[in-house]
Design an enzyme around this catalytic site. Structure first.
Site, PDB file in Angstrom:
ATOM      1  N   LEU A  44      -3.205  -7.464  -2.647  1.00  0.00           N
ATOM      2  CA  LEU A  44      -3.896  -7.537  -1.365  1.00  0.00           C
ATOM      3  C   LEU A  44      -3.613  -6.228  -0.642  1.00  0.00           C
ATOM      4  O   LEU A  44      -2.472  -5.756  -0.619  1.00  0.00           O
ATOM      5  CB  LEU A  44      -3.365  -8.708  -0.530  1.00  0.00           C
ATOM      6  CG  LEU A  44      -3.843 -10.114  -0.901  1.00  0.00           C
ATOM      7  CD1 LEU A  44      -3.060 -11.151  -0.098  1.00  0.00           C
ATOM      8  CD2 LEU A  44      -5.335 -10.269  -0.648  1.00  0.00           C
ATOM      9  N   ASP A  45      -4.632  -5.629  -0.041  1.00  0.00           N
ATOM     10  CA  ASP A  45      -4.444  -4.391   0.705  1.00  0.00           C
ATOM     11  C   ASP A  45      -3.490  -4.605   1.878  1.00  0.00           C
ATOM     12  O   ASP A  45      -3.346  -5.733   2.365  1.00  0.00           O
ATOM     13  CB  ASP A  45      -5.785  -3.873   1.228  1.00  0.00           C
ATOM     14  CG  ASP A  45      -6.685  -3.374   0.101  1.00  0.00           C
ATOM     15  OD1 ASP A  45      -6.162  -2.777  -0.852  1.00  0.00           O
ATOM     16  OD2 ASP A  45      -7.914  -3.577   0.179  1.00  0.00           O
ATOM     17  N   PRO A  46      -2.854  -3.541   2.357  1.00  0.00           N
ATOM     18  CA  PRO A  46      -1.922  -3.695   3.494  1.00  0.00           C
ATOM     19  C   PRO A  46      -2.547  -4.355   4.718  1.00  0.00           C
ATOM     20  O   PRO A  46      -1.871  -5.115   5.415  1.00  0.00           O
ATOM     21  CB  PRO A  46      -1.509  -2.245   3.792  1.00  0.00           C
ATOM     22  CG  PRO A  46      -1.606  -1.555   2.467  1.00  0.00           C
ATOM     23  CD  PRO A  46      -2.809  -2.172   1.797  1.00  0.00           C
TER      24      PRO A  46
END
Length: 298
Positions: A44-46
């Site tokens: 998951l992206d930041p």
């Protein structure tokens, strides 16, 4: 002094917070569990949060089955603003007036349902010649990316207050929700980017089953261990076979065993007392070892 790393086997359903990478979340959980071996089942992206299943020890052998499973997201789309990355971490490229209403937005949703092709974004972890695409993007280098087939199984608008729109998306593995937001913005004629993203389900797991890092920190070692699900939860969708002690031992030693299965393909295999010993291929009246749990001795 922290004790030596332990053998920790199982799956932790983590609710990743916004603001850290998936790897940072993994390393924190690994430290809290004092585990030797760990991996996650899709980043998951930041800027995104939500369900991030983490695998420890022998469970890492079966992580691919969850990595390849369907995912579900709550996606917040900001109409009228496009960014370099398709998400809030990029620089604004263009700003346009949003003239479309909720009915108009709802009307374009069917265009994106079913099997479709997406061009992966440059700001992604996909590799080109051994380097992630985002490294080329940061250097200002554009790499040609072939389109990939993905499937949007369901797409529904759950909130609508233009320019902010919230979507519920169920999709195949490998789908970029950022790209979906950009493509929808283009179809609406005003552009868009993904301003927030929450993964609400992966495979057979849902976000309400997940635990936060703060919750993990508040527990003692035994309580943290108690949160782990068994490794076979990752392959619960496969049929199961119970073997007697002789056949279980043979399979663990890498030998095929006779089995008159009514099905063919990958099968969960259990020894005495419902002990999971791994996966085998069922075919031609045999079970052939496929991927076994090394720590079990049938």
């Amino acid at each position: 002094m922290k004790p030596a790393r332990q053998i920790v086997d199982g799956v932790l359903l983590l609710n990743k917070p916004v603001g850290i990478t998936s790897n940072a979340a993994l390393q924190k959980a690994k430290w809290l569990l004092n585990a030797r071996k760990a991996g996650h089942t899709g980043t998951l992206d930041p800027f995104a949060d939500g369900l991030l299943p983490l695998c420890f020890g022998e469970a890492t052998k079966f992580s691919a089955y969850l990595l390849e499973s369907d995912k579900r997201y709550r996606a917040v789309m900001q109409l009228g603003v496009t960014t370099t990355t398709g998400d809030p971490e990029g620089e604004v490229l263009d700003t346009r007036e949003v003239m479309v209403d909720c009915a108009g937005i709802n009307a374009v949703l069917p265009r994106f349902m079913g099997e479709t092709e997406q061009i992966p974004p440059m700001h992604s972890a996909l590799k080109h010649q051994g380097r992630p695409l985002y490294e080329y993007a940061r250097a200002g280098i554009e790499i040609e990316r072939p389109p990939r087939k993905v499937t949007i199984r369901s797409l529904a608008m759950i909130e609508c207050a233009p320019p902010r729109v919230v979507l519920d998306v169920q999709c195949s593995a490998g789908t970029y929700i950022r790209t979906l937001a950009q493509d929808m913005g283009a179809a609406l004629g005003c552009g868009a980017h993904l301003s927030a993203l929450t993964r609400t389900a992966a495979g057979g797991f849902t976000l309400d089953q997940a635990h936060t890092l703060a919750q993990l920190e508040s527990l003692d070692a035994s309580q943290r261990q108690a949160l782990l699900l068994p490794a076979d939860c990752l392959v619960a969708h496969l049929p199961a076979v119970q073997l007697d002690a002789t056949d279980a031992t043979a399979l663990c030693q890498g030998r095929s065993v006779a089995y008159a299965a009514a099905h063919a393909g990958l099968t969960r295999v259990y020894a005495a007392a419902h002990t999971f010993i791994g996966l085998a291929d069922a075919s031609a009246g045999q079970l052939v070892p496929h991927r076994l749990v090394a720590t079990q001795n049938a």
